[in-house]
Design a protein around this motif. Structure first.
Motif, PDB file in Angstrom:
ATOM      1  N   ASN A   1       0.832  -1.067  -0.225  1.00  0.00           N
ATOM      2  CA  ASN A   1      -0.200  -0.078  -0.123  1.00  0.00           C
ATOM      3  C   ASN A   1       0.823   1.216   0.179  1.00  0.00           C
ATOM      4  OD1 ASN A   1      -1.814   2.133   0.506  1.00  0.00           O
ATOM      5  ND2 ASN A   1      -2.456   1.257   2.592  1.00  0.00           N
ATOM      6  N   CYS A   2       0.402   2.238  -0.845  1.00  0.00           N
ATOM      7  CA  CYS A   2       1.464   3.350  -1.024  1.00  0.00           C
ATOM      8  C   CYS A   2       1.382   4.017   0.294  1.00  0.00           C
ATOM      9  CB  CYS A   2       0.797   4.488  -2.086  1.00  0.00           C
ATOM     10  SG  CYS A   2       0.839   3.817  -3.522  1.00  0.00           S
ATOM     11  N   GLU A   3       0.326   4.097   1.101  1.00  0.00           N
ATOM     12  CA  GLU A   3       0.512   5.074   2.404  1.00  0.00           C
ATOM     13  C   GLU A   3       1.052   4.536   3.458  1.00  0.00           C
ATOM     14  OE1 GLU A   3      -3.377   5.336   4.067  1.00  0.00           O
ATOM     15  OE2 GLU A   3      -4.437   5.586   2.284  1.00  0.00           O
ATOM     16  N   ILE A   4       1.507   3.082   3.465  1.00  0.00           N
ATOM     17  CA  ILE A   4       2.465   2.321   4.428  1.00  0.00           C
ATOM     18  C   ILE A   4       3.855   2.671   3.748  1.00  0.00           C
ATOM     19  CG2 ILE A   4       3.409   0.289   5.454  1.00  0.00           C
ATOM     20  CD1 ILE A   4       0.262   0.931   5.928  1.00  0.00           C
ATOM     21  N   ILE A   5       4.243   2.553   2.457  1.00  0.00           N
ATOM     22  CA  ILE A   5       5.720   2.796   1.962  1.00  0.00           C
ATOM     23  C   ILE A   5       5.479   3.422   0.567  1.00  0.00           C
ATOM     24  CG2 ILE A   5       5.743   0.398   1.419  1.00  0.00           C
ATOM     25  CD1 ILE A   5       8.803   2.561   2.076  1.00  0.00           C
ATOM     26  N   ASN A   6       5.927   4.426   0.398  1.00  0.00           N
ATOM     27  CA  ASN A   6       5.714   5.230  -0.823  1.00  0.00           C
ATOM     28  C   ASN A   6       6.984   4.798  -2.036  1.00  0.00           C
ATOM     29  OD1 ASN A   6       7.822   6.708   0.264  1.00  0.00           O
ATOM     30  ND2 ASN A   6       6.510   8.476   0.347  1.00  0.00           N
ATOM     31  N   VAL A   7       7.961   4.211  -1.599  1.00  0.00           N
ATOM     32  CA  VAL A   7       8.994   3.452  -2.403  1.00  0.00           C
ATOM     33  C   VAL A   7       8.703   2.346  -3.213  1.00  0.00           C
ATOM     34  CG1 VAL A   7      11.550   2.921  -2.757  1.00  0.00           C
ATOM     35  CG2 VAL A   7      10.975   4.504  -0.745  1.00  0.00           C
ATOM     36  N   ALA A   8       8.401   2.281  -4.480  1.00  0.00           N
ATOM     37  CA  ALA A   8       7.693   1.571  -5.229  1.00  0.00           C
ATOM     38  C   ALA A   8       8.683   0.168  -5.146  1.00  0.00           C
ATOM     39  CB  ALA A   8       7.562   2.013  -6.639  1.00  0.00           C
ATOM     40  N   PHE A   9       9.903   0.330  -5.287  1.00  0.00           N
ATOM     41  CA  PHE A   9      10.861  -0.919  -5.185  1.00  0.00           C
ATOM     42  C   PHE A   9      10.573  -1.842  -3.868  1.00  0.00           C
ATOM     43  CE2 PHE A   9      14.583  -3.072  -3.892  1.00  0.00           C
ATOM     44  CZ  PHE A   9      14.719  -4.078  -4.745  1.00  0.00           C
ATOM     45  N   ILE A  10      10.420  -1.098  -2.705  1.00  0.00           N
ATOM     46  CA  ILE A  10       9.889  -1.819  -1.756  1.00  0.00           C
ATOM     47  C   ILE A  10       8.982  -2.437  -1.460  1.00  0.00           C
ATOM     48  CG2 ILE A  10      10.086  -1.594   1.114  1.00  0.00           C
ATOM     49  CD1 ILE A  10      12.458   0.378   0.950  1.00  0.00           C
ATOM     50  N   ARG A  11       7.841  -1.921  -1.992  1.00  0.00           N
ATOM     51  CA  ARG A  11       6.321  -2.307  -2.095  1.00  0.00           C
ATOM     52  C   ARG A  11       6.396  -3.528  -2.893  1.00  0.00           C
ATOM     53  NH1 ARG A  11       4.488   2.556  -3.599  1.00  0.00           N
ATOM     54  NH2 ARG A  11       3.913   1.884  -5.603  1.00  0.00           N
ATOM     55  N   TYR A  12       7.300  -3.583  -4.015  1.00  0.00           N
ATOM     56  CA  TYR A  12       7.380  -4.642  -4.995  1.00  0.00           C
ATOM     57  C   TYR A  12       8.015  -5.908  -4.332  1.00  0.00           C
ATOM     58  CZ  TYR A  12       4.413  -2.502  -8.629  1.00  0.00           C
ATOM     59  OH  TYR A  12       3.125  -1.866  -9.011  1.00  0.00           O
ATOM     60  N   PHE A  13       9.109  -5.491  -3.697  1.00  0.00           N
ATOM     61  CA  PHE A  13      10.047  -6.296  -3.168  1.00  0.00           C
ATOM     62  C   PHE A  13       9.307  -7.336  -2.125  1.00  0.00           C
ATOM     63  CE2 PHE A  13      12.991  -7.398   0.347  1.00  0.00           C
ATOM     64  CZ  PHE A  13      13.602  -8.551  -0.327  1.00  0.00           C
ATOM     65  N   LEU A  14       8.706  -6.396  -1.239  1.00  0.00           N
ATOM     66  CA  LEU A  14       7.733  -7.276  -0.252  1.00  0.00           C
ATOM     67  C   LEU A  14       6.685  -7.948  -0.704  1.00  0.00           C
ATOM     68  CD1 LEU A  14       7.984  -4.774   2.595  1.00  0.00           C
ATOM     69  CD2 LEU A  14       9.231  -6.752   2.468  1.00  0.00           C
ATOM     70  N   GLY A  15       5.898  -7.702  -1.788  1.00  0.00           N
ATOM     71  CA  GLY A  15       4.601  -7.976  -2.237  1.00  0.00           C
ATOM     72  C   GLY A  15       5.211  -9.501  -2.972  1.00  0.00           C
ATOM     73  N   LEU A  16       6.320  -9.541  -3.668  1.00  0.00           N
ATOM     74  CA  LEU A  16       6.659 -10.436  -4.522  1.00  0.00           C
ATOM     75  C   LEU A  16       7.951 -11.665  -3.392  1.00  0.00           C
ATOM     76  CD1 LEU A  16       7.067  -8.947  -7.929  1.00  0.00           C
ATOM     77  CD2 LEU A  16       5.200 -10.452  -7.103  1.00  0.00           C
ATOM     78  N   PHE A  17       8.116 -11.137  -2.492  1.00  0.00           N
ATOM     79  CA  PHE A  17       9.129 -11.686  -1.605  1.00  0.00           C
ATOM     80  C   PHE A  17       8.736 -13.539  -1.533  1.00  0.00           C
ATOM     81  CE2 PHE A  17       9.274 -13.430   2.742  1.00  0.00           C
ATOM     82  CZ  PHE A  17      10.705 -13.785   2.824  1.00  0.00           C
ATOM     83  N   PRO A  18       7.466 -13.668  -1.363  1.00  0.00           N
ATOM     84  CA  PRO A  18       6.959 -14.998  -1.147  1.00  0.00           C
ATOM     85  C   PRO A  18       7.333 -15.945  -2.491  1.00  0.00           C
ATOM     86  CG  PRO A  18       5.322 -13.831  -0.340  1.00  0.00           C
ATOM     87  CD  PRO A  18       6.077 -12.917  -0.897  1.00  0.00           C
TER      88      PRO A  18
END
Length: 482
Positions: free
Chosen positions: A330-347
């Protein structure tokens, strides 16, 4: 190094479903249950180490007996005085083997120098029924593992891509609850996207089940590194949000309805007993192994508590996802796109590397279960049937449901219960009986569990069986309410 590996093995994907389970059961109940199950898991770990030492002693003893028989066959002359002394030495060794072994300048007979896997220990200490039940339990657990993995990857891909492509960009964790029938992109619904990803996952990783794969060292290092970066990132991001006063979580103290899933998740998250032989055997100095394992468990307990408490106070109960990493897309939690995608796709990255290894392990267990002495399988059975019965059931389960919390809960509560509690307790009991029979009642196993009284074995067995009853009753009651 062995203990670092043990930490990595225990802190796996089960930890990602723990925050949601914590939230549904209440923080006080969750903390008490987590501590208790951590203690129980440590106790059964010491049972497995003790059984490993007993198995090593048995194998050493059999080799000594074989050597004695060979020496007897070689001596074609009459019985001399030295032979009588040698024979007398062996008879004494039956009651006091440690002294006889030390006299030969060898290490303690209970030294863990050979890797004796759980299946081999089961065949040494259990009868035929016990061995078959052991393999049945392992196979059910591995099926559950594969079903969890087969569902976790498509779920993560669906959540990330449907959010990124749809109109509701960045809004995975904003409290909006999506149904499977909601649109993902164009005419394709979210459930369709999930099944497309599942099909792609099966086609890409399924073929590995038909071959032999070995876990490479560099792959393990890479996935361990990614796991640590992901877990630390999630804890730091949640703490930052809490410190800024943006926390939304108001967890209750206790909700008994959530205990069933929490129990399964906690059992699954402390699982390491089946891999102990590979982890403990290479450790060179095993004198304080039980104390070091205890330290490992304390660190893991602290880590799980930190991850879960930051999660349940940072996010509202109804917004916590089955797979905790998805709360950070979610953008509100973290606005750095790379970290968002890294955590989302981590599993996706970490689970994909484990799936083929667990599939091959399950396939080999099937082969062992049906193996007959001296017999070989036809090519079709060996190369087609066994891989197919390994791969098809978990993919079908993942096709029917992607409720990860329930999948982890049921796998942990049933098969995990057997592997973590019942099998180690029976191994400890049977290995103690065998040791007394072979070596005499005065012999002491140097790796004897600190929980050496029979009370602890009885306690673990009662606990394990009562958990089966409790979980089954809970499922039946909740189904009847529906």
């Amino acid at each position: 190094v062995g203990l670092v590996y043990m930490f990595n093995l225990i802190v796996g994907t089960g930890a990602l479903t723990m925050p949601k389970a914590f939230a549904t059961a209440g923080w006080l109940v969750s903390l008490v249950l987590l501590m208790f199950l951590g203690f129980m898991s440590y106790m059964t770990t010491t049972f497995v180490v003790e059984a490993m030492a007993a198995a090593n002693a048995q194998l050493r003893w059999k080799r000594m007996e074989k050597r004695k028989d060979d020496e007897d066959e070689d001596s074609s002359s009459g019985v001399s005085d030295s032979d009588v002394l040698l024979q007398d030495g062996y008879e004494r060794a039956e009651t006091r083997p440690i002294l006889s072994v030390q006299r030969r300048g060898s290490p303690n007979i209970f030294e863990i120098t050979e890797r004796v896997e759980m299946g081999q220990m089961a065949s040494m200490f259990f009868n035929k029924v016990g061995v078959n039940l052991f393999y049945f339990c392992i196979i059910i657990y591995l099926y559950g593992d594969l079903a969890i993995y087969a569902a976790a990857v498509p779920v993560s891909l669906m959540q990330v891509t449907c959010s990124a492509i749809g109109n509701h960009s960045c809004s995975v964790g904003d409290g909006t609850k999506y149904n499977d029938t909601d649109k993902c992109w164009g005419p394709i619904r979210r459930i369709d996207a999930y099944r497309l990803y599942l099909a792609a996952f099966t086609l890409l990783l399924g073929p590995f089940t038909f071959f032999n794969v070995q876990k490479t060292k560099y792959l393990q290092i890479m996935t361990s590194l990614m796991r640590w970066i992901a877990f630390i990132l999630m804890i730091i991001l949640a703490l930052i949000r809490i410190s800024r006063g943006q926390a939304e979580g108001h967890p209750s103290m206790a909700q008994l309805s959530g205990i069933r899933n929490l129990f399964g998740v906690c059992v699954y998250s402390f699982m390491c007993q089946h891999s102990l032989p590979s982890l403990i055997t290479p450790i060179s100095k095993k004198k304080h192994v039980n104390k070091l394992v205890l330290l490992d468990y304390i660190l893991i307990l602290a880590f799980y508590s930190l991850l879960s408490f930051t999660a349940i106070y940072c996010f509202r109960n109804d917004t916590l996802m089955d797979m905790y990493t998805l709360n950070f897309t979610n953008c509100e939690i973290i606005n750095v796109a790379f970290i968002r995608y890294f955590l989302g796709l981590f599993p996706v990255f970490t689970i994909s590397t484990n799936f083929p290894i667990i599939a091959v392990t399950l396939r080999n267990n099937w082969k062992t279960l049906f193996h007959r002495e001296g017999g070989t399988y036809p090519w079709v059975v060996d190369r087609i049937v066994f891989p197919a019965i390994t791969l098809v059931p978990p993919v079908l389960v993942a096709f029917c449901t992607h409720d990860l919390e329930s999948l982890v809960g049921i796998t942990g509560a049933y098969a995990g219960n057997g592997i973590q509690y019942l099998i180690p307790a029976f191994l400890a009991y049977c290995s103690r009986k065998d040791t007394q029979l072979v070596f005499g009642s005065g012999t002491v196993n140097k790796h004897l569990s600190p929980f050496r009284h029979t009370f602890w074995i009885v306690f673990v067995l009662i606990w394990g069986f009562s958990c089966f009853v409790f979980v089954t009753a809970n499922i039946v009651l909740s189904e009847s309410k529906l």
